[in-house]
Design a protein around this motif. Structure first.
Motif, short mmCIF file in Angstrom:
data_model
loop_
_atom_site.label_atom_id
_atom_site.label_comp_id
_atom_site.label_asym_id
_atom_site.label_seq_id
_atom_site.Cartn_x
_atom_site.Cartn_y
_atom_site.Cartn_z
N ALA A 123 -17.14 -51.97 20.81
CA ALA A 123 -17.49 -50.95 19.82
C ALA A 123 -16.33 -50.74 18.85
N CYS A 133 -14.90 -47.83 16.13
CA CYS A 133 -15.07 -46.41 15.84
C CYS A 133 -13.83 -45.90 15.13
N ASN A 134 -14.01 -45.32 13.94
CA ASN A 134 -12.89 -44.78 13.17
C ASN A 134 -12.62 -43.30 13.45
N ASP A 135 -13.58 -42.61 14.04
CA ASP A 135 -13.40 -41.20 14.37
C ASP A 135 -12.62 -41.10 15.68
N CYS A 187 -14.46 -39.49 18.78
CA CYS A 187 -15.49 -40.38 19.32
C CYS A 187 -14.86 -41.59 19.99
N TYR A 188 -13.78 -42.09 19.38
CA TYR A 188 -13.07 -43.23 19.94
C TYR A 188 -12.59 -42.91 21.34
#
Length: 283
Positions: A208, A210-212, A215-216
């Motif tokens: 995956a 994910c830049n947040d 959330c990461y």
């Protein structure tokens, strides 16, 4: 040769535009262009190559601009030192390309003690290349800037605390079949992770992107894959505590370092205040 002529030329060379300089001095564009032409006549050479509505600084202009960088830096500093009424009202333009959270916190601290200083922060190129300060990794494109190290942080590979490998000593090769969670493909963290794996003979299997950051961390905590980041434990915001642990990977020794880049000619007034603050309050 007048001081105003030199200022007109210097800022026009910096902006590559007469109109921008004219707006800064609240004068017609023709006043700036005519003044620069008189300066060229006095020097006996062209400083700009002119094509249609564009001006391009030529080799002689570049040499003259370099000399004026030193002259104006010393002159402006002297004015600041001796004048009790001098006030720098420049808005500081800062481009942040790394460690955004840390830099934002640092700028917030600066704002508390220097509330009179205005600055504008950009986290990506916004069409304005005229930044007073740039915060980024070590790159050759900044060869004409002065620099100093702002932050250097050790990085760790991390995974869910429920994963049995948290209790083991590992090598990078032990992870070649494991899934990874990574920041965006253009991010610095993804580049560091990928290069570290490639040096050990494999490409990371990305489960995956994910830049947040929240959330990461949740993806790593729930066991989606191994992540990369600083040493820390991240509790979930819900009722259940979900933690992330650092892996003991003996041959993973990566650091993420960012520098402050600035032009010597701009090192006075508000810009000097911010740079000196960063030098004192960085790592």
């Amino acid at each position: 040769m007048e001081m105003l002529q030199l200022r007109y030329f210097f800022l026009s060379a910096k902006n590559q535009n007469f109109s921008t300089t004219a707006k800064m001095f609240d004068v017609p564009t023709t006043a700036v262009s005519s003044s620069v032409r008189r300066l060229e006549e006095e020097l006996g050479c062209k400083l700009f190559d002119r094509t249609h509505n564009r001006i391009i600084l030529n080799a002689k202009g570049q040499r003259f601009q370099q000399a004026l960088c030193t002259v104006f830096a010393e002159l402006d500093k002297a004015v600041e030192d001796i004048s009790t009424e001098y006030t720098d009202k420049r808005e500081i333009k800062v481009l942040v390309r790394g460690m955004r959270r840390e830099v934002t916190n640092l700028l917030s601290k600066f704002n508390v003690s220097h509330s009179d200083v205005a600055f504008k922060i950009a986290f990506s190129e916004d069409g304005d290349s005229d930044y007073d300060i740039i915060i980024d990794e070590d790159k050759e494109i900044y060869s004409n800037y002065r620099k100093f190290e702002l932050y250097s942080l050790r990085l760790f590979l991390k995974c869910s605390s429920n994963d049995p490998i948290c209790q083991k000593q590992l090598s990078m090769r032990d992870l070649c079949d494991r899934a990874f969670v990574s920041m965006g493909q253009e991010s610095n963290m993804h580049r560091i992770l990928t290069n570290a794996c490639i040096r050990k003979g494999f490409h990371p299997k990305i489960a995956a992107f994910c830049n947040d950051i929240e959330c990461y961390d949740k993806l790593v905590a729930m066991g989606m894959g191994i992540g990369i980041g600083r040493e820390s434990i991240f509790p979930n915001t819900g009722n259940d505590r979900i933690e992330i642990s650092n892996l003991n990977v003996l041959d993973f020794n990566e650091h993420y370092t960012v520098y402050v880049y600035y032009r010597e000619s701009d090192y006075f007034g508000n810009v000097k205040k911010l740079i000196d603050f960063m030098k004192t309050n960085g790592s």
